[in-house]
Design a protein around this motif. Structure first.
Motif, PDB file in Angstrom:
ATOM      1  N   LEU A  43      57.222 -44.425  -4.447  1.00  0.00           N
ATOM      2  CA  LEU A  43      57.951 -43.212  -4.336  1.00  0.00           C
ATOM      3  C   LEU A  43      56.874 -42.029  -4.112  1.00  0.00           C
ATOM      4  O   LEU A  43      57.465 -41.104  -3.497  1.00  0.00           O
ATOM      5  CB  LEU A  43      58.173 -43.029  -6.007  1.00  0.00           C
ATOM      6  N   ASP A  44      55.737 -41.902  -4.481  1.00  0.00           N
ATOM      7  CA  ASP A  44      54.647 -41.041  -4.091  1.00  0.00           C
ATOM      8  C   ASP A  44      54.553 -40.798  -2.774  1.00  0.00           C
ATOM      9  O   ASP A  44      54.106 -39.516  -2.416  1.00  0.00           O
ATOM     10  CB  ASP A  44      53.582 -41.192  -4.842  1.00  0.00           C
ATOM     11  N   ILE A  45      54.921 -41.551  -2.015  1.00  0.00           N
ATOM     12  CA  ILE A  45      54.868 -41.195  -0.479  1.00  0.00           C
ATOM     13  C   ILE A  45      55.775 -40.194  -0.001  1.00  0.00           C
ATOM     14  O   ILE A  45      55.565 -39.165   0.739  1.00  0.00           O
ATOM     15  CB  ILE A  45      55.256 -42.286   0.407  1.00  0.00           C
ATOM     16  N   GLN A  46      57.179 -40.139  -0.656  1.00  0.00           N
ATOM     17  CA  GLN A  46      58.121 -39.259   0.027  1.00  0.00           C
ATOM     18  C   GLN A  46      58.468 -38.169  -1.212  1.00  0.00           C
ATOM     19  O   GLN A  46      59.161 -37.324  -0.867  1.00  0.00           O
ATOM     20  CB  GLN A  46      59.322 -39.925   0.116  1.00  0.00           C
ATOM     21  N   ILE A  47      58.014 -38.401  -2.158  1.00  0.00           N
ATOM     22  CA  ILE A  47      58.303 -37.383  -3.434  1.00  0.00           C
ATOM     23  C   ILE A  47      58.075 -36.130  -3.260  1.00  0.00           C
ATOM     24  O   ILE A  47      58.695 -34.947  -3.440  1.00  0.00           O
ATOM     25  CB  ILE A  47      57.789 -37.860  -4.861  1.00  0.00           C
ATOM     26  N   PRO A 170      62.737 -37.786  -2.112  1.00  0.00           N
ATOM     27  CA  PRO A 170      62.765 -36.487  -1.690  1.00  0.00           C
ATOM     28  C   PRO A 170      63.710 -35.708  -2.780  1.00  0.00           C
ATOM     29  O   PRO A 170      63.551 -34.749  -3.237  1.00  0.00           O
ATOM     30  CB  PRO A 170      63.344 -36.412  -0.400  1.00  0.00           C
ATOM     31  N   THR A 171      64.944 -36.625  -3.174  1.00  0.00           N
ATOM     32  CA  THR A 171      65.932 -35.915  -3.895  1.00  0.00           C
ATOM     33  C   THR A 171      65.234 -35.711  -5.291  1.00  0.00           C
ATOM     34  O   THR A 171      65.351 -34.555  -5.997  1.00  0.00           O
ATOM     35  CB  THR A 171      67.083 -36.823  -4.282  1.00  0.00           C
ATOM     36  N   LEU A 172      64.414 -36.798  -6.010  1.00  0.00           N
ATOM     37  CA  LEU A 172      63.816 -36.608  -7.421  1.00  0.00           C
ATOM     38  C   LEU A 172      62.615 -35.584  -7.111  1.00  0.00           C
ATOM     39  O   LEU A 172      62.679 -34.769  -8.143  1.00  0.00           O
ATOM     40  CB  LEU A 172      63.502 -37.687  -7.712  1.00  0.00           C
ATOM     41  N   GLY A 173      62.115 -35.290  -6.022  1.00  0.00           N
ATOM     42  CA  GLY A 173      60.919 -34.403  -6.000  1.00  0.00           C
ATOM     43  C   GLY A 173      61.614 -32.949  -5.890  1.00  0.00           C
ATOM     44  O   GLY A 173      61.044 -32.048  -6.570  1.00  0.00           O
ATOM     45  N   GLY A 174      62.920 -32.873  -5.205  1.00  0.00           N
ATOM     46  CA  GLY A 174      63.480 -31.635  -5.158  1.00  0.00           C
ATOM     47  C   GLY A 174      63.671 -31.139  -6.491  1.00  0.00           C
ATOM     48  O   GLY A 174      63.504 -29.880  -6.782  1.00  0.00           O
TER      49      GLY A 174
END
Length: 533
Positions: A43-47, A170-174
C-alpha cells in the motif's frame, strides 16, 4: 539440470504433515497477521500518489524532487525482495518478518516527521528497503506452511492483497490527507504495525533458521545484486522523464545494469552459497510462471497507471473522483478472487491463466477508442473485465509457478517471483509512459499539419475565437485564440495517444495468453516434497 537432481534435505516440512496435524488456529492467525503486513508494505508504494502536492508544500520540495518520494521507496525495495529468501533460510521467517515490520514502522514515523525533502528521501528509501522483506515472505509461507490442498486458498488471499493494495492506495491516501494531514500517510502504519507485530510474534513461528548459512556469506554477490537491481530500477523509473538514452546518466546506468546483471548471474551460478538460487529456472513451469508474473505485474500496475493519468490529464478529475472511478477495478478483483480459486482447483491452471490474460487484454482493448468524454460509466466495463482477468491470471500463475518446485527452493523462488512482478510493473510503466509521450507528440504534429491557415473551418474557428476573446477584453485576442486552438489540439492528441497505449497493453496481455499454454500441466494438489530446514 532437472528437478529430480536437485538436493533436498530429509527433515519434514509443515506441508508434509497431514492436515489433521496442523494447528489451524495458529496458522490462520499467524498468516493473517503477515498478510496485513504485506498489504501495508504494498500500500505504501501508492498511498502518496494523490497527495504529492501537499507533501511538496509541506517539505518545500521542487516538482522534480517530490517525484523521488515514490522512486526512493521502490529502488532499494527491489534489493530486499530477493535477499529476503536467503535471510528467511538463515534466521527463520518469523524473525525476518518481525525485524522488517519493526524497521518499517520506525522509518514510517521518521518519514512522517520529515521537515526537508532530503530527510524524507532517505527515510523513504530505508522504509522501502527494510519493509521489502514483508512481501515475499508471505508468499513463501503460503507454499510451505499450508498443505497442498489449501495453497490455492492462500494464493487467492495474496492475490487480493497484491491487486487491491495499489488500487486503493491513492484513494485512501487522498482521504487521509484531506481529513488529517499528509503526515498521517506514514503515521497510519504504526497502529497497523503493532497489530502485525503482536500477531506474528505470537502465532508466526512456521519454521526455523539455519545458522550455518552465515558461513561464507556472499558479500560480493550482494554488492553486485544491489548495483544491478538499483541501476535497472532507476533506469525504468526515470528513463521516460529524461528521454532515455539522450540523457548521459540514464545511458551510463543502463550499461552498469547490463554489466552488473551478467556478473550477478555468473556469481550466483558459481558461488557455493549463493544469495539467490537461480537453479529454480531449470524448472520450465517456474520460468514461464516468472515471465507471466512479470506480465501480470505490467497489466496490474499499467492499468492502475493509465486510468488515473487519463482522468487527471483529460477529464481533470480530483483525487477523490479518480479514486471513486478506480474502485470498480478493486471491487471486481475482490469479487473474482474466491471464484478464481475454485476455477484453478478444478481445471488445468494453464486454462484459467490463458483465459485470464485474454480477458485482461479484452478489457484494455475496449478502451482503444477512448474519447475525451469518457468517465465513470464508460470505464466501468473496461475496469471490470480487466480486473476479473488479472485476478484469474494471477492466481493461476502462482499455481503454475510454484506447484512443481521442490519445497526447499520455495523461499528463494518466492523472492524471484515477487521481484519479477515489480520489475514487470516497472518495465510496463516505462513503456506506457514513453508511448503516451511519443504518440502525443506525433499526433499533435499530424493534427497541426492537417490544419493549415488555408483551411476554411480553421479560419472560421479562428475568427470566432478571436472575436470572443475581444469581447472578453483580452489584450491579445489573436494570441489567446491561437493558444486555445493549440490546447484543443493537445487534448485531442493526448486522447488518441491514450487509445494507442491501451491497445499496446492489450496486445501484451494477448501475447501472454498464448505463452501461458507453453507451460507443462500442473497438479493442483502436488504431493508434499521435503523441506530445506
Amino acid at each position: 539440470m532437472t528437478d529430480a537432481a536437485l538436493p533436498a534435505p530429509s527433515s519434514p516440512s509443515p506441508a508434509a504433515r497431514s492436515a489433521a496435524e496442523i494447528d489451524w488456529r495458529r496458522l490462520v492467525l499467524g498468516f493473517g497477521a503477515m498478510v496485513i503486513g504485506q498489504f501495508m508494505a504494498i500500500l505504501d508504494i501508492q498511498i502518496v500518489a494523490a497527495s504529492l502536492p501537499q507533501i511538496q508544500a509541506g517539505v518545500g520540495a521542487s516538482t522534480d524532487q517530490v517525484s523521488w518520494i515514490q522512486t526512493a521507496y521502490l529502488i532499494p525495495e527491489v534489493v530486499m525482495i530477493p535477499l529476503s529468501g536467503y535471510l528467511s533460510r538463515l534466521w527463520g521467517t518469523q524473525r525476518v518478518f518481525l525485524m522488517s515490520c519493526l524497521g518499517f514502522m520506525v522509518m514510517s514515523v521518521l518519514t512522517g516527521l520529515s521537515s526537508s525533502i532530503d530527510m524524507m528521501i532517505i527515510t523513504r528509501a530505508l522504509q522501502g528497503f527494510i519493509g521489502g522483506a514483508m512481501i515475499p515472505t508471505v508468499f513463501a509461507v503460503a507454499f510451505t506452511a499450508f498443505p497442498p490442498e489449501k495453497r490455492i486458498t492462500a494464493s487467492v488471499i495474496m492475490g487480493l492483497i497484491v491487486t487491491l493494495a495499489p488500487t486503493v492506495g491513492p484513494t485512501l491516501g487522498g482521504h487521509l490527507t484531506e481529513w488529517l494531514s499528509w503526515r498521517w500517510l506514514f503515521f497510519i502504519n504504526v497502529p497497523t504495525g503493532v497489530l502485525v507485530l503482536f500477531g506474528v510474534a505470537r502465532w508466526g513461528a512456521f519454521d526455523k533458521g539455519d545458522p550455518s548459512l552465515a558461513k561464507g556469506f556472499d558479500w560480493f554477490g550482494l554488492a553486485v545484486m544491489a548495483v544491478f537491481l538499483m541501476s535497472l530500477q532507476f533506469v525504468l523509473e526515470e528513463g521516460a522523464k529524461d528521454n532515455w538514452f539522450e540523457d548521459g546518466g540514464i545511458l551510463l546506468l543502463t550499461v552498469v545494469a547490463a554489466v552488473g546483471g551478467v556478473v550477478f548471474v555468473w556469481r550466483q551460478l558459481t558461488y557455493a552459497n549463493p544469495i539467490v538460487e537461480l537453479r529454480a529456472f531449470a524448472n520450465r513451469n517456474f520460468t514461464i510462471g516468472v515471465a507471466m508474473t512479470a506480465m501480470s505485474g505490467a497489466s496490474l500496475f499499467g492499468g492502475t497507471f493509465l486510468l488515473p493519468q487519463f482522468l487527471g490529464r483529460v477529464r481533470h478529475y480530483s483525487a477523490s473522483e479518480v479514486g471513486t472511478t478506480m474502485m470498480v477495478s478493486g471491487l471486481s478483483m475482490f469479487a473474482t478472487g474466491p471464484l478464481a480459486g475454485r476455477l484453478v482447483r478444478r481445471v488445468d491452471p494453464r486454462v484459467p491463466m490463458c483465459v485470464g490474460f485474454a480477458m485482461a487484454g479484452i478489457g484494455m482493448y475496449m478502451a482503444h477508442a477512448v474519447t475525451k468524454d469518457w468517465g465513470f460509466w464508460e470505464f466501468a466495463g473496461v475496469q471490470a473485465c480487466r480486473g476479473v482477468g488479472v485476478m484469474i491470471a494471477m492466481i493461476a500463475t502462482q499455481q503454475i509457478t510454484m506447484s512443481t518446485l521442490p519445497q526447499h527452493m520455495v523461499k528463494n523462488a518466492s523472492g524471484l517471483v515477487n521481484l519479477s512482478r515489480n520489475t514487470g510493473g516497472a518495465i510496463g510503466l516505462a513503456l506506457l509512459a514513453t508511448s503516451i509521450s511519443n504518440q502525443t507528440a506525433l499526433y499533435y504534429m499530424g493534427l497541426s499539419s492537417e490544419i493549415g491557415q488555408g483551411d476554411a473551418r480553421m479560419a472560421g474557428m479562428m475568427q470566432g475565437l478571436t472575436a470572443r476573446m475581444a469581447q472578453l477584453g483580452v489584450s491579445d485576442p489573436g494570441g489567446a485564440a491561437r493558444k486555445a486552438i493549440g490546447g484543443m489540439l493537445e487534448q485531442q492528441a493526448t486522447v488518441l495517444a491514450f487509445g494507442d497505449t491501451f491497445t499496446l497493453l492489450a496486445f501484451g496481455c494477448f501475447i501472454a495468453a498464448g505463452v501461458a499454454l507453453l507451460a507443462r500441466p500442473a497438479r493442483n494438489a502436488p504431493p508434499p516434497p521435503s523441506d530445506a530446514h
